[in-house]
Design an enzyme around this catalytic site. Structure first.
Site, mmCIF file in Angstrom:
data_model
loop_
_atom_site.group_PDB
_atom_site.id
_atom_site.type_symbol
_atom_site.label_atom_id
_atom_site.label_comp_id
_atom_site.label_asym_id
_atom_site.label_seq_id
_atom_site.Cartn_x
_atom_site.Cartn_y
_atom_site.Cartn_z
ATOM 1 N N HIS A 366 -9.677 -0.664 7.502
ATOM 2 C CA HIS A 366 -8.515 -0.285 6.458
ATOM 3 C C HIS A 366 -8.752 -0.812 5.277
ATOM 4 O O HIS A 366 -7.958 -1.169 4.279
ATOM 5 C CB HIS A 366 -7.367 -0.937 7.011
ATOM 6 C CG HIS A 366 -6.686 -0.409 8.445
ATOM 7 N ND1 HIS A 366 -5.920 0.858 8.287
ATOM 8 C CD2 HIS A 366 -7.023 -0.579 9.644
ATOM 9 C CE1 HIS A 366 -5.564 1.148 9.259
ATOM 10 N NE2 HIS A 366 -6.257 0.507 10.298
ATOM 11 N N LYS A 558 5.334 -1.296 -2.495
ATOM 12 C CA LYS A 558 4.321 -1.605 -1.738
ATOM 13 C C LYS A 558 4.120 -3.154 -1.808
ATOM 14 O O LYS A 558 4.786 -3.813 -2.614
ATOM 15 C CB LYS A 558 2.830 -1.031 -2.380
ATOM 16 C CG LYS A 558 2.659 -0.983 -3.912
ATOM 17 C CD LYS A 558 1.735 -0.100 -4.348
ATOM 18 C CE LYS A 558 1.931 1.190 -4.350
ATOM 19 N NZ LYS A 558 1.304 2.206 -3.377
ATOM 20 N N ARG A 559 3.238 -3.607 -0.794
ATOM 21 C CA ARG A 559 2.773 -5.139 -1.067
ATOM 22 C C ARG A 559 2.405 -5.548 -2.246
ATOM 23 O O ARG A 559 1.774 -4.703 -3.152
ATOM 24 C CB ARG A 559 1.912 -5.538 0.225
ATOM 25 C CG ARG A 559 2.309 -5.575 1.433
ATOM 26 C CD ARG A 559 3.608 -6.760 1.509
ATOM 27 N NE ARG A 559 3.115 -8.013 1.549
ATOM 28 C CZ ARG A 559 2.949 -8.971 2.500
ATOM 29 N NH1 ARG A 559 3.091 -8.471 3.580
ATOM 30 N NH2 ARG A 559 2.395 -10.034 2.227
ATOM 31 N N LYS A 564 -3.452 -3.505 -6.347
ATOM 32 C CA LYS A 564 -2.445 -2.544 -6.450
ATOM 33 C C LYS A 564 -1.685 -2.183 -7.850
ATOM 34 O O LYS A 564 -1.188 -1.331 -8.130
ATOM 35 C CB LYS A 564 -1.205 -2.605 -5.351
ATOM 36 C CG LYS A 564 -1.750 -2.552 -4.122
ATOM 37 C CD LYS A 564 -0.618 -2.850 -3.127
ATOM 38 C CE LYS A 564 -1.027 -3.023 -1.399
ATOM 39 N NZ LYS A 564 -1.305 -1.645 -0.974
ATOM 40 N N THR A 666 -0.035 5.037 2.058
ATOM 41 C CA THR A 666 0.770 6.195 3.135
ATOM 42 C C THR A 666 1.977 6.328 2.377
ATOM 43 O O THR A 666 2.620 7.307 2.475
ATOM 44 C CB THR A 666 0.781 5.564 4.151
ATOM 45 O OG1 THR A 666 1.131 4.208 4.252
ATOM 46 C CG2 THR A 666 -0.450 5.681 4.911
ATOM 47 N N LYS A 670 4.458 9.557 1.350
ATOM 48 C CA LYS A 670 5.868 9.856 1.778
ATOM 49 C C LYS A 670 6.572 9.996 0.633
ATOM 50 O O LYS A 670 7.578 11.038 0.674
ATOM 51 C CB LYS A 670 6.424 8.407 2.258
ATOM 52 C CG LYS A 670 5.770 7.955 3.459
ATOM 53 C CD LYS A 670 6.189 6.552 3.934
ATOM 54 C CE LYS A 670 5.181 6.137 5.032
ATOM 55 N NZ LYS A 670 5.167 4.363 5.231
#
Ligand code: T68
Length: 824
Positions: A366, A558-559, A564, A666, A670
């Site tokens: 991952h 998100k985290r 990110k 992911t 969504k």
């Protein structure tokens, strides 16, 4: 007279039966009455009534699987981020509206009762939520499957925001009992730890290894039924709780050590006490290794017990019956554990055992982040799992001596790279290498990521085994992430493409032809508007901030991690704010930037970014000069149940990681599925989302993977961008002032420092200008309501590929080779 087997129809409850069952459970299970019952009691009574249905189907499923002796997949994961189960189970049993009506007649709202349920937050983020979507899909597609994991007493911490800063509080998801879990004392296991290994003469001659454990821990299984959509198959998620083994307690107790025995008990229970809150980084702590071994050993014993019940000690069918998927390297120790059981306990010879092992396991990677690739010090391994270390050495010696030597004779450099053991000051066990060596298949989670796993992370392994590496692009369950969380849009889709889409998400393609239809656009955007209005209320209730549903809702959930790039979003909002201050007529449609994110408790910079977002929010939201054109909201305690409220209300989806770093994502799927337009980089599954939706319907910006590599190879200097872009410079310099932290200049300086002196490892500054342009493009699209509606509709309608059912079908065909098993 023979009792007639109940048919599907007999199982289906009507409203009156369900109502009666809820009231009966309220009285007999909860011990209260309609007059006195709290909302929580009503929720539990409803769950108990639903469970009558669940258990009937669970029993049928288990009998069918046993009778047919089916091959099954065992999904090993340290995390299952299940969220809430009530609405999901009702939907999957086709009981949602029946239950809604039944409760209404009792004077209750189902949606209110659902709010009583605590989230089952037994995961950090994407990896754990993926596992939850996968077990939903496995049950839905009628595949025999068991999820195996840890029964953490405390899931991911609850986040509070105090004066803008993240505070971690313990999460207690089962403090008052959880109606969805069943304890199975009949399947308790005992797990050895520590101690030493003795070499003895075996019964059949030859030498044999015996592991004398230093202590033993009891593993108590808790089963969570996993109801497939349509309610045919109900599989289980089996989570192990650690307890002190009786055997051990008594020993100490009899020696007069009552107090010591209590200490032993506390220690044993520590193992499943709390989920490690580090996503993407390896904590490297003894307790974490023990957690991993504990749940893997319990699960392997459980699998063995079930296998031997049918096949005895004939292991020739083992690999045909059992497939085990390793969700990242966290359960890697299952490989040497199965070897240990087969060789030491079942007396198989090494080659026979290895042949089995090698066929049974597969591994999903991952992440490529170097700090996330798990390594354990050899010393720690030796202390906790002495026999496993020996087995790992043996696996390694054979691998290097046979396979590597044959392919690259005499090449010690390659040997050092591929070895399971990393040499150095502290010798380490590389779990990734062990996984690749011990698995039949290795997959990444999006096309680009799988390519990088093959070419950059494990190139030599790929050369050695060209067919081992493959891709399975992630997916999400459309039952939770559309049907349940966005009921109005789901109903609209039922009308225009029929009701099969929750099982065949590709059917949504049928909506594309309405993308230009004015009436349909209006329906679609009215639903978005309703969802935004609902979120407005949640935002007000959670943060006190007033936002306007006319604004563009721009969401990043998100985290928190530098890769990110929440900091990119942050500095862009600051730039917009500057533009508005410089020119109050600056032309932009009102925007609300909404964040939801937890930072690992020890990740200082991530926490500083949360603080900066909150301080920026305070300043911007109270600045009347900008006439409400800009609002910033940080939603505390982001979790699955909050995601279910935010995602349907999003206009814009922020997917802005540095290309090459987000394995898949992911949330991107969504959000697009619910009609948000992606502003994103060509990273992870964004690339495939753009392929499906069409590049003209997404706002793609920034460096791609090759350009990131090239820039890094040339030598990236963030100062080049700082000095070249006066707006960017002004924004960064702002961090050093007290503009957002009155009286406390420099409180936000760490962010600027990381982006300049720190070298900006994730190329935030390099992508800033392109990001800003992409936002202007999005703004211009939004001012044309028909154009926006069209793009939003097309995004939603083309996300069929990202159904987790498709991912599971890919796993089945490429890796697991499973057969469906109809239960009925
Ligand atoms: C995520 N990984 C990836 N890790 O970041 C994301 N890590 O791109 C991908 O979509 C998702 O996995 C599913 O494949 C994680 O979520 C963790 O949470 C994690 C937890 C513990 C240790 C390491």
């Amino acid at each position: 007279m023979a009792t007639k087997k109940k048919t599907e129809l007999d199982l289906q409850l009507n409203k009156d039966q369900l109502k009666a069952s809820i009231v009966r459970h309220l009285r007999s299970t909860l011990g209260t009455s309609e007059q006195k019952a709290s909302p929580q009691a009503w929720w539990k009574a409803t769950a108990a009534a639903v469970n009558e249905q669940v258990y009937e189907r669970l029993t049928r499923t288990q009998q069918t699987h046993f009778n047919k002796d089916t091959r099954a997949i065992h999904y090993f994961s340290a995390e299952f981020l299940m969220g809430r189960l009530t609405s999901n189970n009702l939907h999957n049993l086709s009981l949602y509206s029946v239950c809604e009506e039944a409760l209404r007649e009792l004077g209750l709202e189902l949606t209110d009762l659902c709010e009583q349920e605590p989230d089952m937050a037994l995961g950090n983020g994407g990896l754990g939520r993926l596992a939850a979507c996968f077990i939903d899909s496995l049950a839905t597609l009628n595949y025999p499957a068991v999820g195996y994991g840890l029964h953490y007493e405390h899931g991911l911490f609850r986040q509070e925001i105090q004066d803008g800063r993240q505070i971690e509080r313990p999460d207690s998801w089962r403090e008052y009992g959880n109606p969805w879990e069943i304890c199975r004392p009949e399947s308790v296991q005992e797990i050895p730890l520590y101690g030493y290994v003795e070499t003895v003469f075996g019964d059949k001659g030859g030498l044999k290894k015996v592991w004398h454990a230093g202590r033993k821990i009891k593993g108590v299984p808790w089963d969570i039924p996993v109801v497939g959509f349509g309610g045919h198959t109900v599989n289980i998620l089996r989570l192990w709780e650690s307890r002190a083994s009786e055997f051990f307690d008594w020993d100490v107790f009899n020696a007069g050590g009552y107090v010591d025995s209590q200490a032993e008990k506390a220690q044993a229970e520590t193992i499943s006490k709390v989920l490690y809150p580090n996503d993407e980084t390896d904590a490297g702590k003894e307790l974490r290794l023990i957690q991993q071994y504990f749940f893997c050993a319990c699960s392997i014993k459980d699998i063995m017990r079930r296998y031997k019940r049918v096949h005895g000690s004939d292991f020739s069918n083992f690999a045909a019956q059992i497939a085990i998927q390793l969700n990242d390297t966290h359960p890697t120790v299952a490989i040497p554990e199965l070897m240990r059981v087969l060789v030491d306990e079942e007396d198989l010879n090494w080659d026979a055992a290895w042949t089995i092992c090698y066929q049974v396991f597969s591994y999903t990677n991952h992440t490529l982040l170097p700090e996330a690739l798990e390594k354990w010090s050899v010393n720690l391994f030796e202390k906790v799992l002495p026999r496993h270390l020996e087995i790992i050495y043996e696996i390694n010696a054979r691998f290097l001596g046979d396979l590597v030597e044959a392919k690259w004779p005499g090449d010690d450099v390659i040997k050092a790279k591929l070895s399971i053991i990393e040499e150095g000051e502290v010798r380490k066990v590389r779990m990734g290498n062990l996984c690749v060596i011990g698995s039949a298949k290795v997959n990444g989670v999006a096309e680009i990521h799988s390519k990088l796993v093959k070419e950059d992370l494990f190139p030599e392994f790929a050369a050695l085994w060209p067919d081992k590496m493959c891709n399975v692009t992630n997916g999400v369950t459309p039952r939770r992430w559309l049907l349940a969380c966005n009921p109005e849009l789901a109903a609209l889709y039922d009308e225009v493409v029929g009701k099969e889409w929750p099982l065949q998400l590709d059917k949504l393609r049928g909506v594309v032809k309405f993308a230009d239809d004015k009436a349909f656009q209006q329906q679609f955007m009215t639903i978005k508007r309703h969802n935004k209005e609902k979120l407005v209320k949640v935002i007000k209730a959670e943060t006190g901030i007033e936002v306007d549903a006319n604004a563009i809702f721009d969401i990043q959930i998100k985290r928190l991690h530098e890769y990110k790039r929440q900091q990119l979003n942050l500095i862009h909002i600051m730039a917009l704010y500057r533009r508005l201050l410089a020119n109050p007529d600056y032309d932009m449609h009102p925007r609300v930037f909404i964040f939801g994110s937890k930072a690992a408790p020890g990740y200082k910079l991530a926490k500083d970014i949360i603080y900066a977002i909150n301080k920026l929010a305070e300043r911007v939201n109270n600045d009347t000069r900008i006439q409400g054109k800009l609002k910033v909201v940080f939603m505390p305690n982001y979790r699955v149940s909050l995601a279910e409220k935010m995602i349907p209300a999003a206009d814009v989806s922020e997917q802005i990681s540095t290309a090459g770093y987000e394995a898949s994502g992911t949330g991107n799927m969504k959000l697009a599925l619910n009609g948000a337009i992606t502003i994103g980089t060509l990273d992870g599954a964004n690339i495939e989302i753009v392929e499906e939706a069409g590049a003209e319907h997404c706002a793609i910006f920034g460096l791609n993977v090759d350009e990131v590599k090239a820039l890094k190879a040339r030598g990236y200097n963030p100062y080049d961008f700082y000095y070249a872009n006066s707006e960017l410079k002004a924004v960064l310099d702002w961090f050093d002032t007290d503009y957002f932290t009155p009286g406390k200049p420099g409180e936000l300086s760490s962010i600027k420092r990381s982006l300049l002196e720190g070298g900006d490892p994730y190329l935030t500054l390099a992508d800033f200008a392109a990001y800003s342009e992409a936002h202007q493009l999005v703004d211009s699209w939004y001012r044309d309501p028909a154009l926006w509606a069209k793009k939003a509709i097309i995004n939603s309608a083309t996300m069929g590929k990202f159904n987790s059912d498709r991912s599971i079908q890919d796993y089945v065909e490429r890796i697991w080779k499973l057969e469906r098993c109809k239960v009925g």
